[in-house]
Motif scaffolding. Sequence first.
Motif, short mmCIF file in Angstrom:
data_model
loop_
_atom_site.label_atom_id
_atom_site.label_comp_id
_atom_site.label_asym_id
_atom_site.label_seq_id
_atom_site.Cartn_x
_atom_site.Cartn_y
_atom_site.Cartn_z
N THR A 280 77.55 92.10 -32.38
CA THR A 280 78.25 92.68 -33.48
C THR A 280 77.34 93.21 -34.42
O THR A 280 76.55 92.55 -35.03
CB THR A 280 79.05 91.62 -34.06
OG1 THR A 280 79.86 91.19 -32.94
CG2 THR A 280 79.99 91.90 -35.08
N VAL A 281 77.46 94.58 -34.87
CA VAL A 281 76.42 95.15 -35.76
C VAL A 281 77.07 95.47 -37.19
O VAL A 281 76.46 96.29 -37.90
CB VAL A 281 75.96 96.42 -35.27
CG1 VAL A 281 74.90 95.82 -34.02
CG2 VAL A 281 76.90 97.31 -34.56
N GLY A 282 78.45 95.10 -37.18
CA GLY A 282 79.17 95.48 -38.61
C GLY A 282 80.63 95.25 -38.42
O GLY A 282 81.22 94.72 -37.53
N GLU A 283 81.45 95.89 -39.44
CA GLU A 283 82.81 95.72 -39.43
C GLU A 283 83.41 97.16 -39.83
O GLU A 283 82.72 98.03 -40.24
CB GLU A 283 83.22 94.94 -40.55
CG GLU A 283 83.13 93.32 -40.09
CD GLU A 283 83.65 92.32 -41.09
OE1 GLU A 283 84.16 92.80 -42.16
OE2 GLU A 283 83.50 91.24 -40.79
N SER A 284 84.47 97.44 -39.09
CA SER A 284 85.12 98.79 -39.06
C SER A 284 86.37 98.57 -40.11
O SER A 284 86.84 97.34 -40.19
CB SER A 284 85.72 99.29 -38.05
OG SER A 284 86.75 98.63 -37.65
N PRO A 285 87.12 99.50 -40.90
CA PRO A 285 88.18 99.24 -41.67
C PRO A 285 89.62 99.19 -40.95
O PRO A 285 90.60 98.85 -41.50
CB PRO A 285 88.32 100.84 -42.44
CG PRO A 285 87.79 101.77 -41.41
CD PRO A 285 86.71 101.06 -40.78
N SER A 286 89.39 99.23 -39.70
CA SER A 286 90.65 98.81 -38.95
C SER A 286 91.12 97.49 -38.87
O SER A 286 90.44 96.48 -38.73
CB SER A 286 90.57 99.32 -37.39
OG SER A 286 90.21 100.68 -37.56
N PRO A 287 92.28 96.92 -39.07
CA PRO A 287 92.70 95.67 -39.01
C PRO A 287 92.95 95.05 -37.75
O PRO A 287 93.05 95.87 -36.51
CB PRO A 287 94.23 95.56 -39.54
CG PRO A 287 94.61 96.95 -39.58
CD PRO A 287 93.34 98.14 -39.45
N VAL A 288 92.77 93.83 -37.57
CA VAL A 288 92.96 93.25 -36.31
C VAL A 288 94.03 92.24 -36.30
O VAL A 288 94.20 91.46 -37.32
CB VAL A 288 91.62 92.38 -35.79
CG1 VAL A 288 91.74 91.74 -34.54
CG2 VAL A 288 90.49 93.38 -35.51
N VAL A 289 94.87 92.07 -35.14
CA VAL A 289 96.02 91.14 -34.99
C VAL A 289 96.10 90.41 -33.69
O VAL A 289 95.35 91.00 -32.84
CB VAL A 289 97.50 92.04 -34.94
CG1 VAL A 289 97.42 92.84 -36.40
CG2 VAL A 289 97.59 92.95 -33.74
N PRO A 290 96.35 89.24 -34.00
CA PRO A 290 96.27 88.34 -32.66
C PRO A 290 97.43 88.76 -31.51
O PRO A 290 98.28 89.52 -31.82
CB PRO A 290 96.89 87.02 -33.23
CG PRO A 290 97.38 87.12 -34.56
CD PRO A 290 97.01 88.51 -34.82
N ARG A 291 97.03 88.58 -30.38
CA ARG A 291 97.69 88.99 -29.45
C ARG A 291 99.28 88.39 -29.22
O ARG A 291 100.06 89.15 -28.92
CB ARG A 291 97.14 88.54 -27.99
CG ARG A 291 95.89 89.58 -27.54
CD ARG A 291 95.57 89.12 -26.03
NE ARG A 291 94.61 90.34 -25.84
CZ ARG A 291 94.92 91.20 -25.10
NH1 ARG A 291 96.42 91.81 -24.96
NH2 ARG A 291 94.20 92.40 -24.89
N ARG A 292 99.32 87.14 -29.77
CA ARG A 292 100.60 86.61 -29.87
C ARG A 292 101.48 87.27 -30.96
O ARG A 292 102.55 86.94 -30.94
CB ARG A 292 100.46 85.03 -30.32
CG ARG A 292 99.80 84.63 -31.51
CD ARG A 292 99.71 83.30 -31.49
NE ARG A 292 98.95 82.92 -32.93
CZ ARG A 292 97.72 82.74 -32.97
NH1 ARG A 292 96.94 82.95 -32.13
NH2 ARG A 292 97.20 82.36 -34.21
N ALA A 293 100.87 87.95 -31.70
CA ALA A 293 101.75 88.74 -32.67
C ALA A 293 102.51 89.97 -32.21
O ALA A 293 103.41 90.33 -32.76
CB ALA A 293 100.96 88.94 -34.04
N LEU A 294 101.89 90.53 -30.96
CA LEU A 294 102.72 91.74 -30.38
C LEU A 294 104.02 91.20 -30.02
O LEU A 294 104.22 90.38 -29.25
CB LEU A 294 101.53 92.30 -29.37
CG LEU A 294 100.28 92.49 -29.91
CD1 LEU A 294 99.26 92.94 -29.07
CD2 LEU A 294 100.23 93.72 -31.17
#
Length: 360
Positions: A280-294
Amino acid sequence: MKRKTLLTHMAPLALYALLTGCGKAPEAPTQIDAKTWNLPVMTASASAPVEYTTVGSVVSDQRVEVASRLSGYIREIQVQEGERVRRGQVLARLDAADVEGGIRQTRAAQGAAEAAFRDAQTDLERFERLFERGSVSENEMRKVRLKFDAAREALNQARAGLDTALAQRAYAEITSPVAGTVVARLKRAGDLAVPGMPLLTVESGRGLLFETFVAEGQIAAMAEGKPAVVSIDSLPAPLKGTVTRVVPSGDPVTRSYQVKIALPETVGLMPGMFGRAVFTVGESPSPVVPRRALAERGGLTGVFVLDGEGRARFRWLRTGREWPDRVEVSAGLAADERFVAAVEPALREGDRVMPVEAPR
């Protein structure tokens, strides 16, 4: 003519009246009552990691080239490739005839030195008594003491030579410095062993490392202690490793730098296995959601976003990278929007959601 025209216009009206009179009145659509759910709710945040992936191989941190300290013919090699060996186990024996001859020679030299020392000691004791009575001069006494000192040093030298010869005998038996597996057998019985020339290669199964090479543009993000996830093709689950070595000298051809990752002891993990390391070399502006939320509705995958009244509204998402427990959202969800963190199969559009604490 007018009567015929009137009948022509009246016929469709009569037919429509007949059809509507025989049919049933359309029923009003049934209104489904919205349900209330107690579900975990999360707020979308920009936390997708930026990852860098490299390929490499598992290597042993204890790979030993076993060589002889003596020059001599190999009498026997007692192990084969792939055989497990213990620390201190005898791997090979050399022809020790020359060594045994050297031991006998040094023992004879020690015996002669001991006899000369005893004779010098006897002379010294006798001359000391004569010197006390004044029967010998001081110069004669000095020469006797010098002879005694020389005999004593010759004896010490002979003893040291015998110790060295006995140590050479021990070197005729070549033992394993580590517990591990024989991975290469470079000599055979009858070959001439030369100091510094490997006979066998032994690899320890402990202290395995993942060796990879990092591009010049990413070396600044590498440091000792940095976590990494290593996926080995032949193992069912990825391994959590830690960067233990970063070589600060790059290859001038490939412009890459060697990085080694310490791996936990794992059943089935062996040197030479191919794998991939993810940093892991940084963070992107895209959000992340848990799989159980889909959730999937109408063949589309998305999440239920809460509106201002706390009602669930299905939102289609375009997803990107995936991990075992989470998914990156490329489009469809903005930061700071609230969504259901663990969706229920029966949750419908417009249902009211009472937020509860989302599980970690």
